[in-house]
Scaffold this active site. Structure first.
Site, PDB file in Angstrom:
ATOM      1  N   GLU A 104       0.835  -1.288   0.080  1.00 56.62           N
ATOM      2  CA  GLU A 104       0.031  -0.011   0.172  1.00 56.62           C
ATOM      3  C   GLU A 104       0.825   1.213   0.060  1.00 56.62           C
ATOM      4  OE1 GLU A 104      -2.940   0.042  -0.761  1.00 56.62           O
ATOM      5  OE2 GLU A 104      -4.191  -1.666   0.113  1.00 56.62           O
ATOM      6  N   HIS A 122      -3.337   2.627   8.401  1.00 50.06           N
ATOM      7  CA  HIS A 122      -4.164   1.902   7.679  1.00 50.06           C
ATOM      8  C   HIS A 122      -4.648   0.618   8.156  1.00 50.06           C
ATOM      9  CE1 HIS A 122      -6.418  -0.291   4.581  1.00 50.06           C
ATOM     10  NE2 HIS A 122      -5.528  -1.137   4.314  1.00 50.06           N
ATOM     11  N   HIS A 124      -7.539  -2.886   8.771  1.00 51.53           N
ATOM     12  CA  HIS A 124      -8.798  -3.743   8.359  1.00 51.53           C
ATOM     13  C   HIS A 124      -9.752  -3.872   9.463  1.00 51.53           C
ATOM     14  CE1 HIS A 124      -6.160  -5.629   4.867  1.00 51.53           C
ATOM     15  NE2 HIS A 124      -6.366  -4.240   4.859  1.00 51.53           N
ATOM     16  N   TYR A 143     -20.104  12.799  18.665  1.00 46.88           N
ATOM     17  CA  TYR A 143     -19.400  13.925  18.293  1.00 46.88           C
ATOM     18  C   TYR A 143     -18.134  13.919  18.120  1.00 46.88           C
ATOM     19  CZ  TYR A 143     -17.453  13.407  23.186  1.00 46.88           C
ATOM     20  OH  TYR A 143     -17.173  13.221  24.492  1.00 46.88           O
ATOM     21  N   HIS A 184     -12.832  -2.767   2.515  1.00 44.10           N
ATOM     22  CA  HIS A 184     -11.306  -2.790   2.788  1.00 44.10           C
ATOM     23  C   HIS A 184     -11.042  -2.650   4.223  1.00 44.10           C
ATOM     24  CE1 HIS A 184      -7.302  -1.841   0.941  1.00 44.10           C
ATOM     25  NE2 HIS A 184      -7.100  -2.367   1.916  1.00 44.10           N
ATOM     26  N   TYR A 239      -9.399  20.609  23.575  1.00 41.69           N
ATOM     27  CA  TYR A 239      -9.204  19.523  24.451  1.00 41.69           C
ATOM     28  C   TYR A 239      -8.007  19.256  24.901  1.00 41.69           C
ATOM     29  CZ  TYR A 239      -9.926  14.556  26.032  1.00 41.69           C
ATOM     30  OH  TYR A 239      -9.863  13.494  26.859  1.00 41.69           O
TER      31      TYR A 239
END
Length: 243
Positions: A104, A122, A124, A143, A184, A239
């Site tokens: 990837e 990334h 799965h 939120y 994916h 925050y």
């Protein structure tokens, strides 16, 4: 240890002269790469421990200068050692290591070239992948949607590792720091690996919440309005701890 996993001396020699890595006569940049690689490996292992990936699926990268350190293809994360550091430049040319980078890689590089990202995760993840098969956008169930820049889009399906997938994902990421990928998984990016990982975990959690709520017969989950998301987004900017 097999020949595939090189010694520390070999790894050190391979990165000499690479911008952002170890240079002749200077240990500083090399330490930066070593530290970044250690954090990358720890993050990759966490994706497995937290159930966001199975085996060697998913991938993680972090940018150090103009070099992108990335998990190698098909190597179990628990086998990665300091000498296995794998890095490419922004064109995809391998500049550190001998292990083949993740399949990837085009996806990761597209994100770095298009956004201000310094880290990409990334996965799965199960619930997120399930949601990617059902809708074109994750409904605003919580939120924390605002923390990803707004409603999370689903990138159109394309074969993994292709330029088409990278293009589809960039479209879904426009104005966002995370997206789903049809059939994916997920992709998030951030200023640090910790931030990118947290966004991945939050996205998977929101997908699980929506799937759970929407599975109750006869009831429809209440969703947040654009105004409510905007207000939450403003509060989220302040925050955490200052500095």
């Amino acid at each position: 240890m097999t020949d595939q996993y090189r010694t520390g001396q070999e790894a050190e020699g391979a990165v000499r002269g690479v911008p952002g890595t170890r240079g002749e006569g200077s240990a500083g940049p090399g330490e930066e790469v070593a530290d970044a690689w250690a954090e990358l490996v720890a993050t990759a292992r966490r994706t497995v421990a937290d159930g966001l990936v199975v085996g060697t699926s998913g991938n993680v990268s972090v940018r150090v200068g103009d070099t992108v350190l990335v998990t190698p293809s098909g190597v179990s994360y628990d086998r990665l050692a300091p000498a296995d550091v794998t890095g490419v430049d922004l064109t995809g040319r391998q500049v550190i290591g001998t292990l083949v980078p993740t399949s990837e890689l085009p996806l990761h590089l597209a994100v770095y070239r298009t956004t201000g990202a310094r880290a990409v995760v990334h996965t799965h993840a199960v619930h997120a992948t399930a949601v990617s098969t059902l809708v074109d956008e994750l409904p605003a169930i919580h939120y924390m949607t605002a923390a990803l820049g707004g409603p999370v889009r689903v990138a159109r399906y394309a074969t993994y590792g292709t330029p088409e997938l990278a293009e589809n994902t960039l479209h879904a990421l426009d104005g966002r720091t995370g997206c789903l990928m049809r059939n994916h998984g997920t992709l998030t990016h951030g200023a640090t690996l910790a931030q990118a990982y947290d966004r991945t975990a939050q996205l998977e959690w929101m997908c699980r919440v929506w799937l759970t709520a929407s599975s109750v017969p006869g009831l429809t989950p209440a969703l947040l309005t654009p105004d409510q998301l905007a207000e939450a987004g403003e509060r989220l900017r302040g925050y955490g701890q200052r500095g």
